[in-house]
Design a protein around this motif. Structure first.
Motif, mmCIF file in Angstrom:
data_model
loop_
_atom_site.group_PDB
_atom_site.id
_atom_site.type_symbol
_atom_site.label_atom_id
_atom_site.label_comp_id
_atom_site.label_asym_id
_atom_site.label_seq_id
_atom_site.Cartn_x
_atom_site.Cartn_y
_atom_site.Cartn_z
ATOM 1 N N ALA A 1 0.826 -1.209 0.000
ATOM 2 C CA ALA A 1 0.000 0.000 0.000
ATOM 3 C C ALA A 1 0.860 1.259 0.000
ATOM 4 C CB ALA A 1 -0.928 -0.009 1.213
ATOM 5 N N LEU A 2 2.035 1.174 0.656
ATOM 6 C CA LEU A 2 2.878 2.359 0.794
ATOM 7 C C LEU A 2 3.634 2.675 -0.494
ATOM 8 C CD1 LEU A 2 4.033 4.551 2.644
ATOM 9 C CD2 LEU A 2 5.811 2.923 3.328
ATOM 10 N N VAL A 3 4.279 1.661 -1.111
ATOM 11 C CA VAL A 3 5.131 1.917 -2.285
ATOM 12 C C VAL A 3 4.417 1.639 -3.594
ATOM 13 C CG1 VAL A 3 7.181 1.379 -0.935
ATOM 14 C CG2 VAL A 3 6.118 -0.429 -2.302
ATOM 15 N N GLY A 4 3.232 1.010 -3.540
ATOM 16 C CA GLY A 4 2.490 0.731 -4.750
ATOM 17 C C GLY A 4 2.660 -0.706 -5.196
ATOM 18 N N THR A 5 1.602 -1.231 -5.848
ATOM 19 C CA THR A 5 1.620 -2.631 -6.294
ATOM 20 C C THR A 5 2.585 -2.856 -7.449
ATOM 21 O OG1 THR A 5 -0.265 -2.157 -7.743
ATOM 22 C CG2 THR A 5 -0.742 -3.022 -5.534
ATOM 23 N N GLY A 6 3.008 -1.790 -8.147
ATOM 24 C CA GLY A 6 3.970 -1.948 -9.232
ATOM 25 C C GLY A 6 5.362 -2.251 -8.716
ATOM 26 N N ARG A 7 5.658 -1.836 -7.486
ATOM 27 C CA ARG A 7 6.995 -2.041 -6.929
ATOM 28 C C ARG A 7 7.007 -3.132 -5.868
ATOM 29 N NH1 ARG A 7 9.229 3.630 -5.076
ATOM 30 N NH2 ARG A 7 11.074 2.295 -4.719
ATOM 31 N N HIS A 8 5.875 -3.470 -5.349
ATOM 32 C CA HIS A 8 5.816 -4.492 -4.308
ATOM 33 C C HIS A 8 4.554 -5.327 -4.537
ATOM 34 C CE1 HIS A 8 5.619 -6.447 -0.376
ATOM 35 N NE2 HIS A 8 6.858 -5.987 -0.116
#
Length: 498
Positions: free
Chosen positions: A11-18
């Protein structure tokens, strides 16, 4: 559980990065097929919310610190329509911020008069408004009922062990009156003066005895401060104490005593001042009688004791100031005795003696001498004089001055503000005429804070017509709008409590 921490990272860094983590196996939950990464994150977030709520343990309540339960309310709640109007005022006020507290106070007064109370659900919002608006706070009782007083007590006591708030006025458990203390002489000056003032209101004789007992042990500042409280319920019984104070070493104490004795026209000092004033007054003229007032001579020791000022070391003595002191201290009938005429006729003979008339005005006002007050109001408009009259007479005197044009409209503001409300219809109509005049905008702005509450209901239609005729940018438009809004809403309150 690492699933929650991984979910927070997504949720913090985004689903594209995590990547969104799969649910923990022990939850035995499988997300729907075909979800995008964003939808999967939201689905997992909803699951996490349910899981954390379900896993939360109930807190342990310390029953020792719980407040006593509220006693039952005996008074019935207000009608549904009255409650709707109060809810509207508290949460979605249809009037301006200046009118809202007044209408809430009106609601509380209607409820008290009809023996009804505020519904329980509106008590928190009402008490919050009362914290910021003293005009609302002073009308809370009895309309908030038993539970309202209970809730008010909890809010005032703050955190910690609570007990039920008192349910109304009553004697203290100690048997003493509120604020009374046995160690009065040991209080700070301000607190001791406040306590003496309280006692003067209920037992002036007891206050006199208390001050006389402690007089010699007090400092000059304390003697002056405590003696000043004798302005409350001042009477002939206080004269001996004031005569003692005239001999005090401190000028501040002597000045207070002299000022109080100015309000006792039958005192021995008043007789001494009369003996000084009489030789200074002469009536001259044959067809048109006029006063000729001489200035007083140098004061002797007795005059100095009575508060007449001595000559300064340098410069000219203030002989006019000495005359003012003598006039303030002497009975007003010295003037009518000198002329053999009424107070009104005597004032006509003082034409041109502006300073003497001003001193007589101040003296008549502080003594509330009705004969002189009425006579003076024939020739001048003064708030001090108006306050000495009953409300109906006060309005009549002010109305007469308005109609004759004897007073500037701007000077009306403090006079009108202090009148009981609502005004009578004749005075209200006269004021509305001033506001509707071409140059009435400034007066309207100055009266805006209290005019809606001061005008009687039968002027609402007249104000509505003036509102329709006024331009959008006219200074008086907002005032007429407030009057119409206030009167309209108050009429709704009247009907709701019938």
């Amino acid at each position: 559980m690492t699933w929650l921490s991984d979910l927070r990272s997504s949720a913090l860094v985004g689903t594209g990065r995590h990547a969104v983590p799969a649910p923990a196996a022990e939850l035995e939950f499988r997300p729907p097929d075909g979800l995008s990464r964003e939808e999967l994150l939201l689905d997992q977030a909803a699951l996490a919310d349910v899981v954390t709520r379900a896993a939360r343990q109930a807190s342990v309540v310390d029953t020792a610190n719980l407040p006593d339960p509220a006693p039952p309310d005996d008074a019935p709640p207000a009608s549904a329509e009255a409650v709707r109007l109060l809810d509207l005022l508290l949460n979605q006020p249809p009037v301006g911020p200046d009118l809202r507290p007044q209408l809430v106070a009106d609601w509380l007064q209607f409820a008290a008069a009809s023996g009804q109370r505020v519904p329980h659900r509106l008590l928190p919002a009402l008490l919050a408004l009362a914290d910021a608006k003293p005009g609302v706070a002073e009308h809370l009782h009895p309309a908030i009922g038993t539970r309202g007083r209970w809730l008010q007590g909890l809010r005032q006591q703050g955190p910690g062990p609570q007990r039920t708030a008192p349910q109304g006025p009553g004697p203290q458990s100690s048997g003493e009156e509120p604020g009374e203390t046995a160690d009065w002489a040991e209080l700070r000056t301000a607190d001791a003066a406040a306590e003496l003032e309280r006692l003067r209101r209920v037992q002036p004789g007891a206050a006199l005895d208390r001050l006389r007992t402690h007089w010699d042990a007090l400092s000059a500042r304390e003697r002056a401060a405590h003696l000043a409280t004798f302005a409350i319920n001042l009477g002939p019984a206080d004269e001996d104490m004031l005569e003692i104070a005239l001999d005090d070493k401190a000028k501040s104490v002597r000045d207070v005593a002299a000022g109080l004795l100015d309000r006792l026209p039958a005192s021995a000092r008043a007789n001494r001042m009369a003996a000084r004033l009489q030789p200074l007054l002469r009536v001259k003229g044959l067809l048109r009688k006029q006063f000729e007032i001489e200035l007083p001579p140098e004061p002797d020791p007795a005059a100095l004791r009575d508060g007449i000022t001595a000559a300064p070391r340098t410069g000219e003595p203030d002989r006019l100031g000495r005359l003012d002191t003598i006039i303030r201290g002497a009975p007003l009938d010295v003037w009518t005795t000198a002329t053999g005429r009424s107070a009104a006729a005597t004032l006509a003979m003082l034409d041109g003696e502006t300073r003497a008339v001003e001193t007589i005005t101040a003296t008549a006002a502080v003594r509330a001498d009705t004969e002189w007050v009425r006579a003076l109001l024939e020739i001048r408009t003064d708030a001090r004089l108006l306050e000495c009259l009953p409300p109906a007479d006060r309005e009549h005197a002010l109305l007469r001055h308005i109609r004759t044009g004897a007073v500037q409209p701007v000077t009306l503001v403090p006079l009108l503000r202090d009148l009981p409300r609502p005004w009578g219809t004749p005075l209200a109509n006269a004021v509305i005429e001033l506001l509707a005049a071409k140059n009435g905008g400034q007066l309207a702005t100055m009266l805006s804070a209290f005019l809606p509450m001061a005008l009687p209901p039968d002027t609402a239609d007249q104000c509505r017509r003036l509102l329709q005729r006024s331009d959008d940018g006219a200074p008086g438009r907002r005032v007429f709008r407030d009057v119409v809004q206030y009167q309209s809403f108050r009429q709704s309150l009247t009907e709701a409590f019938q």
